[in-house]
Design an enzyme around this catalytic site. Sequence first.
Site, PDB file in Angstrom:
ATOM      1  N   GLY A  76       0.795  -1.224  -0.037  1.00 26.19           N
ATOM      2  CA  GLY A  76      -0.074  -0.051   0.278  1.00 26.19           C
ATOM      3  C   GLY A  76       1.004   1.292  -0.056  1.00 26.19           C
ATOM      4  N   SER A  91       7.629  -5.526   6.292  1.00 25.17           N
ATOM      5  CA  SER A  91       6.389  -6.214   5.758  1.00 25.17           C
ATOM      6  C   SER A  91       6.431  -6.686   4.490  1.00 25.17           C
ATOM      7  CB  SER A  91       5.245  -5.193   6.208  1.00 25.17           C
ATOM      8  OG  SER A  91       4.028  -5.862   5.936  1.00 25.17           O
TER       9      SER A  91
END
Length: 525
Positions: free
Chosen positions: A135, A221
């Site tokens: 994102g 991540s």
Amino acid sequence: MFLATARLGGIVAFASLAKGALYNQVISTKYGDVQGYPAFNGSTQGIDNWQDITVWKGIPYAASTAVSNRFKPPQPVSAWNTTMYAKDFGPVCPATLGEVGDHTLSEDCLSLNIWTAANSTDAKLPVAIWSYPAGSTSGDALFDGGGMADKGVVHVTYNYRNGALGWLAHPWLSAEMSASYGTNSSGNWAVLDQQAAVKWIHENIAAFGGDPDQITVMGQSAGSAATYHIVNSPLVKGLIKGAIIQSGVRYPKDPLCSSLAENYGTLDAALAKGSSYVSGLNATSLEELRALPLSAFGTTASPPGQGNDSFGAVLDHYALPTTYMESLLQGAANDVPIMTGNTKDESGASYGLNISASTYLSDLNTTYESWANDFLAAYGGANSSAAVSAAYNAQWSDRSAVGTWLWSQLWATSSQQPVYNYFWDHAPPGQTQGAYHESEINYVLNNLYGTDLPWTADDYAIAEKMNAYWVNFIKTGDPNGGNLTRWEQTGAEQIVQRVGNGWGAMPLTHVELFEEWFGNLTTVY
């Protein structure tokens, strides 16, 4: 391609401040000339050498991925003849339609950004390549590289494809890959982008004062998954000297491997999903698929349950060569020092949690099944909401820390290179999520200046220490040095380095319980 002729007026004003800074000269890459500019326009808290730091934004490391290059490995960028004034971040790779912040979405998105305080192209400074989490984009202020450059590191961020455009597998594509690249697989275009960025940086970074033989890859991540894929890939063998994997790696029998950032699926499943997706787009050939407008790949055009967010990495034995367990036991393609760890309030643990005893017990039964009573005995079953919430969070935090430590034990079966495990527990100010997922990034990159939080003197002191550990590792493969609290290599002793609200060795808890539970699970990643 996003090129512009150099405009030097804004740079001349800085010449008297830093005559040797690289923004005072045109840099020649193998593909064309680029002009950088000052990263800071004045003194900045936490930054000592602001006047020396140059940044180049939006340099293409591969060609546009549109039309004929869509769903292909990244293709070489065409050389340019005029000087590129690298002032603006490049477009964002599309996963959904619209705009992300101030950046426009485009399939011509494979670009990178470089920060350095080098005052010579011969400086040979160590290099860090940052892969961002899901994102995000390489132009996000959270990943600004000025703080790393201030400490003598050439810091690079880059964009890569995502969504269906970054991960779609399909029999048509596998046939094309077999004919062109000798692998009967497809998907993982994002992984191939990541590895192409490493290759471009290795080939060109010397012109920016970097040392191509001293590259560390790092990320958090989804960016940590990218980093781990680079470590394991023969396609970039020998191009890196270290890796920092933040939130992170875990034991390959942990079921969370199937859902968190490092997850991947089988090629057969990816091909079936891709075939369904393409059928929903009404494309009857590869040519038609590539001719579709970008808008066709928005989530609104996706079949139910098959949107952009459902695509991910594929065990194709090409971009992802083996399972994680096989790589650990047989040895990674890049056998390098590793730094890896977790944050306190992530991967199941939530700061400020308030659950009932019945919810806690239900979760234990669902998660651990026949082992639920063992975990209940280990973590307690007090009836107060505060107590059960604390117990619930503790077993998730421990699972991450212990799983990473167990991963490190497996790494040692085939490698003599050190691993350094950490556990971050500091909550940034001005928020209510605790030491949340991504909360360590500002401190690691020494760029508190780029994020609008009510930072305190303690935050700047923590950032100074965190960044020093990371910079030491990037420079030497060892986080220790200076006046920092000693950080021991991960070994047989059941400890992890606490960072954030405290510094030093922290004992792990319930290692044997997790090890036994993992040992009885059958799925292996």
